[in-house]
Design a protein around this motif. Structure first.
Motif, short mmCIF file in Angstrom:
data_model
loop_
_atom_site.label_atom_id
_atom_site.label_comp_id
_atom_site.label_asym_id
_atom_site.label_seq_id
_atom_site.Cartn_x
_atom_site.Cartn_y
_atom_site.Cartn_z
N LEU A 1 0.81 -1.22 0.00
CA LEU A 1 0.00 0.00 0.00
C LEU A 1 0.85 1.28 0.00
O LEU A 1 0.75 2.10 -0.92
N LEU B 1 18.68 -1.25 -2.53
CA LEU B 1 17.70 -1.82 -1.61
C LEU B 1 17.74 -1.07 -0.27
O LEU B 1 16.71 -0.76 0.32
N PHE C 1 14.68 1.20 1.57
CA PHE C 1 14.15 1.07 2.92
C PHE C 1 14.29 2.37 3.71
O PHE C 1 13.48 2.66 4.58
N PHE D 1 11.25 4.17 2.63
CA PHE D 1 10.06 3.70 3.34
C PHE D 1 9.95 4.34 4.72
O PHE D 1 8.87 4.68 5.17
N SER E 1 7.30 -9.29 5.11
CA SER E 1 8.12 -8.39 4.29
C SER E 1 8.99 -7.51 5.18
O SER E 1 9.16 -7.80 6.36
N ASP F 1 5.96 -1.87 -5.65
CA ASP F 1 5.76 -0.53 -5.09
C ASP F 1 5.65 0.43 -6.27
O ASP F 1 6.64 1.05 -6.67
N PHE G 1 8.73 2.91 -7.31
CA PHE G 1 9.49 2.53 -8.51
C PHE G 1 8.90 3.11 -9.79
O PHE G 1 9.29 2.70 -10.89
C1 6MZ Z 1 10.48 -6.15 1.30
C2 6MZ Z 1 9.00 -4.41 1.11
C3 6MZ Z 1 9.42 -4.17 -0.23
O1 6MZ Z 1 3.25 -2.02 4.49
O2 6MZ Z 1 3.62 0.44 4.84
N1 6MZ Z 1 8.07 -3.50 1.41
N2 6MZ Z 1 9.53 -5.39 1.85
N3 6MZ Z 1 10.93 -5.98 0.03
C4 6MZ Z 1 10.43 -5.00 -0.76
N4 6MZ Z 1 10.96 -4.84 -2.01
C5 6MZ Z 1 11.54 -3.65 -2.48
N5 6MZ Z 1 8.69 -3.15 -0.71
C6 6MZ Z 1 7.86 -2.74 0.30
O3 6MZ Z 1 4.13 -0.61 2.61
C7 6MZ Z 1 5.50 -0.34 2.68
C8 6MZ Z 1 6.24 -1.46 3.39
O4 6MZ Z 1 6.20 -2.65 2.59
C9 6MZ Z 1 7.41 -3.39 2.73
C10 6MZ Z 1 8.30 -2.60 3.70
O5 6MZ Z 1 8.12 -3.10 5.01
C11 6MZ Z 1 7.73 -1.19 3.57
O6 6MZ Z 1 7.99 -0.41 4.71
P1 6MZ Z 1 3.16 -0.63 3.90
O7 6MZ Z 1 1.81 -0.32 3.31
#
Ligand code: 6MZ
Length: 362
Positions: A16, A54, A58, A61, A196, A303, A307
């Motif tokens: 999301l 990567l 993060f 994020f 994740s 994402d 991306f």
């Molecule tokens: C691992 C990922 C990710 O949950 O806050 N997230 N985890 N690998 C990836 N590949 C690049 N892409 C996103 O959405 C964001 C969260 O999704 C996970 C991470 O925990 C990120 O903080 P939500 O909606």
């Protein structure tokens, strides 16, 4: 991306907050900058950067989470993300998100999820079917079939199901809390659990008790698996036999063998893998080998905001990188209906949609 516009699509791996519109992220960051909560110029640079490792993803994020810690904002992002996917003719969307706690603003995992549900109900450009069919009998949200004609006008419909993510930074107890919340909210379209978060953080065995419990209770499980080299973890995850895995980038021969013999479907996110440098280039992407081996696969965005991609863009990339025609991409998507986390009634309806689209394919 016109070429893929009319084709019905499924999206099974979309985070999301990672799917937030760039324009919304910038607007929210600017607002917080004006309030002095963040230094906007620090954000602007990171948001507008195109290729991130990567680790940088993060870091982004973490920034996204600062601007999205508010129930109203979560509701808005959910609404926009669903409308964006629907606008490119995604007919079935599994959206995953990590329920968050933030005591300072009165947010807990449940209230976070309620804000997401509010966003689903706020979608206005398309009808949304988000409640399992056995739960919404007699519900006013029981929406008509896709492309149902009402008063002479055709309304589109999208199925939305939710997966609750466990973040690898969490404790066993927090993971268990997420699973219990998922169980409580099953009637509101929560169908499964995702693991994740930053793949170099935490031990996956920390979440095993919660994941086992989720599975015993009938929730579906998908795991981010092999985003970094970690043979021990990959083997252990495959032994767990989740219903699907995401990525499968850093596999060695023994892991490929185990994956192929298990037939666990793989959610493939091409742009994400390339942008984060998990895979150096599409020529060496494992999609080709798995596709040739007829292993179950689905193309996803991961994402789309972070991306700058879309499902159509992923189809386009796969078509040009692996020489797939329109019909082959269509078949790939149609086959993915078999491993969605929804009931047979939804699968049947989706198959009808795909079968009527097939007649208009050439
Ligand atoms: C691992 C990922 C990710 O949950 O806050 N997230 N985890 N690998 C990836 N590949 C690049 N892409 C996103 O959405 C964001 C969260 O999704 C996970 C991470 O925990 C990120 O903080 P939500 O909606």
């Amino acid at each position: 991306m016109e070429k893929w516009g009319s084709m019905p699509k499924v999206e099974l791996h979309a985070h999301l907050n990672g799917s937030i519109r760039d324009s919304t992220l910038l607007e929210l960051a600017r607002g917080l900058g004006e309030k002095g909560v963040i230094v906007f110029s620090d954000f602007e640079h990171v948001i507008l950067k195109d290729d991130r490792s990567l680790t940088e993803v993060f870091r982004l994020f973490d920034l996204i989470h600062i601007v999205t810690t508010d129930h109203k904002i979560i509701t808005r992002i959910t609404k926009e993300v669903i409308e964006d996917f629907a606008s490119e003719n995604v007919v079935y969307l599994e959206l995953r998100t990590t329920p968050k706690k933030n005591n300072s603003i009165g947010m807990n995992k449940r209230s976070y999820l309620e804000a997401v549900l509010e966003g689903i109900q706020a979608v206005s450009t398309v009808d949304v079917d988000f409640r399992p069919h056995n739960a919404d009998v007699g519900s006013p949200r029981n929406s008509p079939p896709i492309n149902d004609t009402c008063n002479g006008s055709t309304r589109k419909k999208i199925y939305v199901r939710l997966l609750l993510s466990i973040d690898r930074r969490e404790t066993t107890a927090a993971a268990m809390e997420t699973v219990n919340l998922a169980l409580e909210m099953r009637d509101f379209g929560v169908v499964g659990i995702d693991l994740s978060g930053n793949p170099i953080v935490g031990e996956w065995t920390t979440y095993l008790p919660a994941l086992k419990f989720a599975r015993e209770q009938g929730l579906y499980i998908t795991l981010h698996c092999g985003e970094v080299p970690n043979p021990k973890e990959i083997h252990s995850m495959l032994d767990f036999l989740p219903q699907r895995i995401g990525h499968a980038c850093c596999f060695e021969e023994a892991e490929w063998e185990k994956l192929k013999s298990s037939n666990i479907p793989v959610e493939i996110c091409l742009t994400s893998n390339i942008r984060t440098n998990t895979i150096p280039s599409l020529d060496v992407h494992h999609f080709a080998d798995l596709y040739n081996a007829k292993h179950p696969l689905v193309l996803c965005t991961d994402d789309s905001g972070v991306f700058s991609t879309s499902v159509s863009n992923e189809y386009n990339l796969a078509a040009s990188a692996f020489g797939l025609g329109r019909r082959q991409i269509f078949e790939l998507t149609t086959n993915a209906v078999e491993f969605i986390f929804a009931d047979d009634g939804v699968k049947r309806e989706l198959k009808e949609i795909f079968s009527s689209a097939e007649q208009k394919l050439d």
